[in-house]
Design a protein around this motif. Sequence first.
Motif, PDB file in Angstrom:
ATOM      1  N   LEU A  83       1.108  -0.624  -0.094  1.00 47.50           N
ATOM      2  CA  LEU A  83       0.005   0.301  -0.116  1.00 47.50           C
ATOM      3  C   LEU A  83       0.972   1.085   0.296  1.00 47.50           C
ATOM      4  CD1 LEU A  83      -2.797  -1.341   2.741  1.00 47.50           C
ATOM      5  CD2 LEU A  83      -3.187  -0.933   0.182  1.00 47.50           C
ATOM      6  N   ARG A  84       1.722   0.748   0.666  1.00 53.86           N
ATOM      7  CA  ARG A  84       3.062   2.454   0.909  1.00 53.86           C
ATOM      8  C   ARG A  84       3.501   2.732  -0.682  1.00 53.86           C
ATOM      9  NH1 ARG A  84       4.553   0.398   5.472  1.00 53.86           N
ATOM     10  NH2 ARG A  84       6.086  -1.049   4.998  1.00 53.86           N
ATOM     11  N   LEU A 142      -9.203   1.672  -2.792  1.00 48.47           N
ATOM     12  CA  LEU A 142      -8.885   0.733  -3.562  1.00 48.47           C
ATOM     13  C   LEU A 142      -9.039  -1.240  -3.769  1.00 48.47           C
ATOM     14  CD1 LEU A 142      -5.761   2.285  -5.145  1.00 48.47           C
ATOM     15  CD2 LEU A 142      -8.525   2.283  -6.186  1.00 48.47           C
ATOM     16  N   LEU A 143      -8.346  -1.258  -2.426  1.00 52.08           N
ATOM     17  CA  LEU A 143      -8.711  -2.852  -1.949  1.00 52.08           C
ATOM     18  C   LEU A 143      -9.414  -2.866  -0.809  1.00 52.08           C
ATOM     19  CD1 LEU A 143      -6.495  -5.176  -0.365  1.00 52.08           C
ATOM     20  CD2 LEU A 143      -6.785  -4.119   1.380  1.00 52.08           C
ATOM     21  N   MET A 179     -12.285  -5.975  -2.320  1.00 53.22           N
ATOM     22  CA  MET A 179     -12.105  -7.153  -1.099  1.00 53.22           C
ATOM     23  C   MET A 179     -13.560  -7.913  -0.219  1.00 53.22           C
ATOM     24  SD  MET A 179     -10.956  -7.067   3.143  1.00 53.22           S
ATOM     25  CE  MET A 179     -12.520  -5.411   3.315  1.00 53.22           C
ATOM     26  N   HIS A 180     -14.186  -6.404  -0.402  1.00 51.34           N
ATOM     27  CA  HIS A 180     -15.996  -7.014   0.246  1.00 51.34           C
ATOM     28  C   HIS A 180     -16.290  -7.686  -1.590  1.00 51.34           C
ATOM     29  CE1 HIS A 180     -19.556  -6.782   2.269  1.00 51.34           C
ATOM     30  NE2 HIS A 180     -20.386  -5.323   0.839  1.00 51.34           N
ATOM     31  N   GLY A 189      -5.333 -13.542  -3.761  1.00 56.97           N
ATOM     32  CA  GLY A 189      -6.199 -13.334  -4.306  1.00 56.97           C
ATOM     33  C   GLY A 189      -6.787 -11.594  -4.927  1.00 56.97           C
ATOM     34  N   VAL A 190      -7.290 -11.167  -3.745  1.00 53.76           N
ATOM     35  CA  VAL A 190      -7.159  -9.572  -3.253  1.00 53.76           C
ATOM     36  C   VAL A 190      -7.445  -8.242  -4.534  1.00 53.76           C
ATOM     37  CG1 VAL A 190      -8.481  -8.083  -2.372  1.00 53.76           C
ATOM     38  CG2 VAL A 190      -9.492  -9.923  -1.463  1.00 53.76           C
ATOM     39  N   VAL A 191      -6.001  -8.803  -3.929  1.00 56.27           N
ATOM     40  CA  VAL A 191      -4.458  -8.022  -3.995  1.00 56.27           C
ATOM     41  C   VAL A 191      -3.921  -8.508  -5.423  1.00 56.27           C
ATOM     42  CG1 VAL A 191      -1.733  -7.136  -3.788  1.00 56.27           C
ATOM     43  CG2 VAL A 191      -3.476  -8.135  -1.789  1.00 56.27           C
TER      44      VAL A 191
END
Length: 125
Positions: free
Chosen positions: A39-40, A75-76, A80-81, A99-101
């Motif tokens: 994320l950074r 974004l994430l 994810m949801h 998978g989400v990433v």
Amino acid sequence: VDLLCAFLMKRIAEGKDLLLREEEPTRSVKQNNALHGLLRRMSTALNDAGIDGPAHPWREDFRLDWSPELCKSLLLHPVMHAMTGKKSSSDLTRDELSGVVEQMLRRVTEVTGVYVDGLDFRNGQ
């Protein structure tokens, strides 16, 4: 295994009710560190590429810089949801997080042209 079976059989013989629940482990500390490192890197890459961040809630013409927190929430979390129905990344299993990433990174690259490497577990980054 034998000790566990003996313990369970003893408790059943004593008339105790037992509840067994199988759970998938949530993400590891290393995976958590890798997510925050990603994320950074993503917020830096979006800012360096000149991709406008979201508008400030009080002024549409004032754009916020990307931060790790904005990347996570804007974004994430929606990805994810949509993929898991979960609202907190801390509830994701290791496989779900990966998978989400992967999905988020693919879509960010498609929309913005900004490429960021995925989760790096080697150094917890």
